[in-house]
Design a protein around this motif. Structure first.
Motif, PDB file in Angstrom:
ATOM      1  N   ILE A  26      -1.697  15.208   0.720  1.00  0.00           N
ATOM      2  CA  ILE A  26      -2.130  13.556   0.934  1.00  0.00           C
ATOM      3  C   ILE A  26      -1.294  13.464   2.515  1.00  0.00           C
ATOM      4  O   ILE A  26      -2.005  12.873   2.996  1.00  0.00           O
ATOM      5  CB  ILE A  26      -0.802  13.441   0.055  1.00  0.00           C
ATOM      6  N   ARG A  27      -0.269  14.062   3.046  1.00  0.00           N
ATOM      7  CA  ARG A  27      -0.352  13.883   4.496  1.00  0.00           C
ATOM      8  C   ARG A  27      -1.340  14.096   5.337  1.00  0.00           C
ATOM      9  O   ARG A  27      -1.667  13.726   5.989  1.00  0.00           O
ATOM     10  CB  ARG A  27       1.483  14.366   5.333  1.00  0.00           C
ATOM     11  N   SER A  42       5.695   7.921   3.833  1.00  0.00           N
ATOM     12  CA  SER A  42       6.514   7.227   4.009  1.00  0.00           C
ATOM     13  C   SER A  42       7.295   7.146   2.412  1.00  0.00           C
ATOM     14  O   SER A  42       7.172   6.160   1.664  1.00  0.00           O
ATOM     15  CB  SER A  42       7.585   5.760   4.296  1.00  0.00           C
ATOM     16  N   GLU A  43       7.430   7.770   1.559  1.00  0.00           N
ATOM     17  CA  GLU A  43       8.657   7.952   0.554  1.00  0.00           C
ATOM     18  C   GLU A  43       9.532   7.167   0.019  1.00  0.00           C
ATOM     19  O   GLU A  43       9.669   6.788  -0.670  1.00  0.00           O
ATOM     20  CB  GLU A  43       8.890   9.845   0.647  1.00  0.00           C
ATOM     21  N   ASP A  44      10.518   7.020   0.888  1.00  0.00           N
ATOM     22  CA  ASP A  44      11.351   5.655   1.244  1.00  0.00           C
ATOM     23  C   ASP A  44      10.405   4.721   1.034  1.00  0.00           C
ATOM     24  O   ASP A  44      11.397   3.721  -0.234  1.00  0.00           O
ATOM     25  CB  ASP A  44      11.901   5.358   2.911  1.00  0.00           C
ATOM     26  N   ALA A  48      10.684   2.494  -3.234  1.00  0.00           N
ATOM     27  CA  ALA A  48      11.078   1.074  -2.918  1.00  0.00           C
ATOM     28  C   ALA A  48       9.999  -0.316  -3.702  1.00  0.00           C
ATOM     29  O   ALA A  48       9.928  -0.790  -4.374  1.00  0.00           O
ATOM     30  CB  ALA A  48      11.185   0.724  -1.614  1.00  0.00           C
ATOM     31  N   ALA A  49       8.769   0.735  -3.600  1.00  0.00           N
ATOM     32  CA  ALA A  49       7.663  -0.068  -4.233  1.00  0.00           C
ATOM     33  C   ALA A  49       7.111   0.229  -5.573  1.00  0.00           C
ATOM     34  O   ALA A  49       6.823   0.012  -6.237  1.00  0.00           O
ATOM     35  CB  ALA A  49       6.027   0.101  -3.454  1.00  0.00           C
ATOM     36  N   GLY A  50       8.391   1.341  -6.332  1.00  0.00           N
ATOM     37  CA  GLY A  50       8.144   1.628  -7.832  1.00  0.00           C
ATOM     38  C   GLY A  50       7.755   3.212  -7.666  1.00  0.00           C
ATOM     39  O   GLY A  50       7.501   3.213  -8.640  1.00  0.00           O
TER      40      GLY A  50
END
Length: 150
Positions: A26-27, A42-44, A48-50
């Motif tokens: 993916i990256r 961004s994994e974070d 954060a978006a679920g």
């Protein structure tokens, strides 16, 4: 030169091998296409978006679909000369986001094949299901197999 075999219209291939969607791929795809969306890189932001991990842009699926379409294009009985194939159109239908770690099973259908003058128009669809067998996404591709003029 032979034209694509019209008997392949409507053909459904056996499901292809299960493919694991990796964060690395993916990256790499995001970098290659200039995609900087936070949910993709961004994994974070994705958490954060679920989401459990970063998500793939919908167009990432073309990398998986083309591998499946190659089964048809490379089938000697299909009568396709890959050197004469021009990609015409691509569309994506998603039932949900593709997330790093997903294990997807592709299924290829040759939806349509018609002769237009010396050329053949081919439409394929690759459906992807998850480990539970639920539909995740479909990729529809239109290809032109150029014929010889005159």
């Amino acid at each position: 030169m032979a034209s694509p075999n019209p008997d392949f219209a409507g053909r459904v291939y056996d499901s292809g091998p299960r493919v694991r969607v990796s964060e690395t791929k993916i990256r790499e795809f995001a970098a290659a296409t200039g995609n900087t969306h936070p949910l993709t890189v961004s994994e974070d932001a994705a958490r954060a978006a679920g989401y459990e991990a970063i998500i793939a842009p919908p167009t990432f699926l073309v990398t998986l679909a083309q591998a499946e379409e190659a089964r048809y294009i490379n089938d000697p009985e299909a009568g396709i000369d890959f050197s004469r194939v021009v990609h015409s159109e691509e569309s994506f239908t998603l039932s949900r986001a593709i997330v790093a770690g997903d294990e997807l099973t592709p299924s290829l259908t040759v939806e349509a094949l018609k002769q237009v003058g010396p050329h053949a128009m081919v439409t394929t669809r690759v459906d992807f299901t998850d480990e539970a067998g639920a539909h995740v996404a479909s990729v529809r591709s239109s290809l032109v197999v150029r014929g010889e003029e005159g």
